[in-house]
Write a protein that holds these residues in place. Sequence first.
Motif, mmCIF file in Angstrom:
data_model
loop_
_atom_site.group_PDB
_atom_site.id
_atom_site.type_symbol
_atom_site.label_atom_id
_atom_site.label_comp_id
_atom_site.label_asym_id
_atom_site.label_seq_id
_atom_site.Cartn_x
_atom_site.Cartn_y
_atom_site.Cartn_z
ATOM 1 N N GLU A 57 5.711 4.502 2.561
ATOM 2 C CA GLU A 57 5.958 3.419 3.505
ATOM 3 C C GLU A 57 4.983 2.279 3.194
ATOM 4 O O GLU A 57 3.820 2.513 2.875
ATOM 5 C CB GLU A 57 5.754 3.894 4.944
ATOM 6 N N PHE A 58 5.495 1.059 3.302
ATOM 7 C CA PHE A 58 4.666 -0.109 2.989
ATOM 8 C C PHE A 58 4.860 -1.156 4.071
ATOM 9 O O PHE A 58 5.951 -1.326 4.612
ATOM 10 C CB PHE A 58 5.046 -0.721 1.637
ATOM 11 N N VAL A 59 3.770 -1.867 4.340
ATOM 12 C CA VAL A 59 3.846 -2.967 5.292
ATOM 13 C C VAL A 59 4.446 -4.205 4.624
ATOM 14 O O VAL A 59 5.227 -4.943 5.211
ATOM 15 C CB VAL A 59 2.447 -3.282 5.855
ATOM 16 N N ASN A 60 4.107 -4.433 3.348
ATOM 17 C CA ASN A 60 4.563 -5.624 2.647
ATOM 18 C C ASN A 60 4.717 -5.321 1.164
ATOM 19 O O ASN A 60 4.405 -4.221 0.686
ATOM 20 C CB ASN A 60 3.605 -6.791 2.878
ATOM 21 N N ASP A 61 5.193 -6.334 0.414
ATOM 22 C CA ASP A 61 5.408 -6.161 -1.020
ATOM 23 C C ASP A 61 4.112 -5.889 -1.763
ATOM 24 O O ASP A 61 4.091 -5.140 -2.749
ATOM 25 C CB ASP A 61 6.108 -7.398 -1.599
ATOM 26 N N GLY A 62 3.035 -6.535 -1.336
ATOM 27 C CA GLY A 62 1.765 -6.345 -2.013
ATOM 28 C C GLY A 62 1.306 -4.902 -1.953
ATOM 29 O O GLY A 62 0.818 -4.346 -2.946
ATOM 30 N N GLU A 63 1.447 -4.289 -0.783
ATOM 31 C CA GLU A 63 1.052 -2.891 -0.641
ATOM 32 C C GLU A 63 1.960 -1.991 -1.481
ATOM 33 O O GLU A 63 1.488 -1.023 -2.099
ATOM 34 C CB GLU A 63 1.119 -2.484 0.830
ATOM 35 N N ALA A 64 3.250 -2.327 -1.551
ATOM 36 C CA ALA A 64 4.176 -1.548 -2.368
ATOM 37 C C ALA A 64 3.804 -1.644 -3.847
ATOM 38 O O ALA A 64 3.827 -0.642 -4.575
ATOM 39 C CB ALA A 64 5.609 -2.043 -2.146
ATOM 40 N N LYS A 65 3.453 -2.832 -4.291
ATOM 41 C CA LYS A 65 3.078 -3.018 -5.699
ATOM 42 C C LYS A 65 1.818 -2.232 -6.024
ATOM 43 O O LYS A 65 1.718 -1.610 -7.100
ATOM 44 C CB LYS A 65 2.865 -4.508 -5.982
ATOM 45 N N ASP A 66 0.848 -2.213 -5.108
ATOM 46 C CA ASP A 66 -0.402 -1.474 -5.354
ATOM 47 C C ASP A 66 -0.131 0.017 -5.497
ATOM 48 O O ASP A 66 -0.675 0.675 -6.404
ATOM 49 C CB ASP A 66 -1.382 -1.716 -4.207
ATOM 50 N N GLN A 67 0.727 0.556 -4.642
ATOM 51 C CA GLN A 67 1.013 1.988 -4.711
ATOM 52 C C GLN A 67 1.783 2.338 -5.975
ATOM 53 O O GLN A 67 1.556 3.393 -6.574
ATOM 54 C CB GLN A 67 1.800 2.436 -3.469
ATOM 55 N N LEU A 68 2.692 1.449 -6.390
ATOM 56 C CA LEU A 68 3.457 1.716 -7.608
ATOM 57 C C LEU A 68 2.538 1.681 -8.828
ATOM 58 O O LEU A 68 2.643 2.536 -9.720
ATOM 59 C CB LEU A 68 4.586 0.696 -7.764
ATOM 60 N N GLU A 69 1.643 0.705 -8.878
ATOM 61 C CA GLU A 69 0.710 0.629 -10.000
ATOM 62 C C GLU A 69 -0.180 1.862 -10.044
ATOM 63 O O GLU A 69 -0.446 2.415 -11.120
ATOM 64 C CB GLU A 69 -0.135 -0.638 -9.896
ATOM 65 N N GLN A 70 -0.608 2.325 -8.878
ATOM 66 C CA GLN A 70 -1.449 3.523 -8.822
ATOM 67 C C GLN A 70 -0.663 4.736 -9.309
ATOM 68 O O GLN A 70 -1.183 5.576 -10.053
ATOM 69 C CB GLN A 70 -1.944 3.742 -7.389
ATOM 70 N N PHE A 71 0.597 4.820 -8.909
ATOM 71 C CA PHE A 71 1.442 5.943 -9.343
ATOM 72 C C PHE A 71 1.627 5.946 -10.852
ATOM 73 O O PHE A 71 1.506 6.988 -11.512
ATOM 74 C CB PHE A 71 2.790 5.856 -8.638
ATOM 75 N N PHE A 72 1.918 4.751 -11.437
ATOM 76 C CA PHE A 72 2.080 4.676 -12.882
ATOM 77 C C PHE A 72 0.780 5.019 -13.605
ATOM 78 O O PHE A 72 0.806 5.647 -14.674
ATOM 79 C CB PHE A 72 2.542 3.278 -13.283
ATOM 80 N N SER A 73 -0.350 4.612 -13.047
ATOM 81 C CA SER A 73 -1.645 4.877 -13.688
ATOM 82 C C SER A 73 -1.945 6.372 -13.739
ATOM 83 O O SER A 73 -2.700 6.832 -14.606
ATOM 84 C CB SER A 73 -2.767 4.165 -12.928
#
Length: 808
Positions: free
Chosen positions: A243-259
């Motif tokens: 769950e994300f509040v905004n696009d920025g938070e979604a992008k951070d979680q996706l980058e962390q997942f890929f890392s």
Amino acid sequence: MGEFVGGALLGAAFGILLEAVVDATKKATSFKSHLKQIKSILEKIAPIINTTDKLNKELDRPKEETDGLLEILKQGKEVVLKCTQVRKWQYHRKVYYDGKLDDLYKSLHDYFQFVMQAQQTRDGLQTLLELKRLSERGGRGYEPLVVPFFGSSATPGAPPAYTVGLDLPLMELKMDLFKDGASVIVLSAPGGCGKTTLAKMLFADEEVQGKFKKNIFFVTVSKTHDFKVIVRKLLQKSHKEAEFVNDGEAKDQLEQFFSQSGLDPILLVLDDVWPGSESLVEKFKFQLPNYKVLVTSRSAIRRFDSVHRLKTLDDDDAMTLFRHFAFPHDGSSDIPDRLVKQIVKGCKGVRLALEVIGSSLRRQPLEVWRDKAMELAEGVSISDNVELLNCLKSSLEALDSKLKECYMDLGSFPEDQRIPAAALIDMWVELYNLDEDGVRAMANLHKLSEQNLLNLVLTRKDASELDGFYDEHFVTQHDILRELVIYQNQSNSEHIEHRSRLFVEISGRDFPNWWSERNTQHINARLLSISTDETFTSNWCNMQPSEVEVLVLNFQSKRYMLPQFMEKMDKLKVLIITNNGFFHTELGNFPLVGYLSNLKRLRLEHVSIPPLTTLHPRNLQKISLVMCNIGKAFNNSFIKISDGMPNLVEIDIAYCDDFVKLPDGLCDILPLKKLNISNCHNLSSLPEDIGKLENLEVLRLSSCTDLVEFPDTITNLSKLCCLDISDSLYIIKLPSQIGDLHNLRKLCMRSCTSCELPPSIMNLEHLEEVRCDKETAVSWEPFLPFLKNARITIEEITEDINLNFLLK
């Protein structure tokens, strides 16, 4: 090509051809585009040639299976060497060897379209080699390859079982995907051409799986998209609810997942990204090692690193695909082959059209096939296929209203003909009040090209878009997209008199029904286009086209009578007359042009022009004469062109072989701002009176090979900003007092190595740019310290002059 095995016949022949192509690219500059295309495909197949040669040698396999390729390579070398002997002015030889190079490229392409099952053959050879080595070493067995698991909820599903014509594009895409750099790769094509199918093939490819293993992600974006929803789908692979509040938070979680996805490279496929969604793609860019994003889109999104355009199918592949869907069991039936070919031709190589129409005809009686063939022959090949039509219509829906209006005007020009960008600009400047120089109109063409609704073709790659000169730019459009434009125009209004644009196509005496329904047909359209074939008899109806602002006449006959109703066109601003036949056309009723009191732009192409001096279109601002016989145009010595056309601002003359000198009186047209003369090889001198053109800002005399020098009066052109003498090879010197052109800002003189520069060059204090080749640049070096604002722009003498459009 040192990596090839010494003495390997195939590798040696390949290396010789590649070396010849590289060398010819430097020498045969007129063929550079073709040679670069051939060099590109050679470089892409080089690893396969190398591997095949080595394996065949080590396994002692027969070489007969590669004899066909060996012959292509040998003949290709001969063709390439002969191209280096063709001179720039030898147009017929240029066109001939253009065709030979096209044949060479097609031979290489077609060979590897099939031998690329060679990739499978190569894998088989590699397997045999491993078994041989194991046997020789007393090996204990051979472990089969285990296909790694890479599944997630974001998977595309299996590609279709039948993917004819996509093997080579898949190979090219993989080559780009596997090399360093290019973090975002765009695969673009109009709807229905197989972008998603190719992406699915890539997703399921064993080599791709072997490289990226479980780190392959696929998500469909579509028109309505939400970044957070897309990320949520991708993170489902980690089996957690996100769950994300905004696009920025979604992008951070996706980058962390890929890392945290391990050491393996990562591939993200974003399928069906709509035009205008570039910002969405940007959100998926991360600074991660070995991270790739593949975007499929109807738009060639140029801001990213690499763009692949997926082409329509060639005739053989189109037939194969169509038969697969129409005759699914064994590809044969009782339907006559001639009928099948006629229907396949109407599908225009579009994969979706072939699939939909082929499926619809499966197990249908012969009468249904004949009916479909007749519909295709009548030019309604897609209108009754809702699925395909909606797919194509969606490309138009992505355009803003103004851009869509411009695009709808492309139906004004005949099928399978290059459309001069300059002609479209003339239309759009007057219809939509765009800037006079055509900058916005040209921007529209670039936007439409990026969305794969047309192809923007340059007859030479160094063609300049500065100063509003677009005579080297052309537009091509897929036939089905043209049909869509016409269909949309007709569906907007069933009644002829209510349409905003009217496209009329006439073959012989086969007139539209409405043509003869009334004695007088009232037309409210702003744009009227009439296209006729070589059998048309000029039997015009009695129209009332009082609202028409743009008239486009396309024809193919040796003699053509202008329609009498032109004298009623009080609002006409643009007249475009184009002969698409082989010979120059004699124009009848030409004095009617003199009745067009509001005419601003006149374009004549491939016609023999009657005397212009008898006309008096006093509001005419621009005249373009392209590939015309103009010997009679200025014959009347008693009437000057300046008297009949006193308000001309721009004159364009191109590819007119009988143009020997500027007409009397032209230098009296004081409002003239632009004089563009290009590829007029018999123009040998300029009049002394040219200095009278006190308002002239642009003087272009490019590729005028008989021109030797300028009159000294040219230095009186006090407002001249741009002087272009590129490829006018025999100009031996610039005027001694050229430094008096104090407003000169741009000077183009590529291929002018013999041109002497006078000392007064140092006085060009406002000169900003000199465009020239390396050799010419050397002569400028002594003057640069005195020209503080000037820069030298090097243009290699490698222009791709494509003269195919001359063979109409």
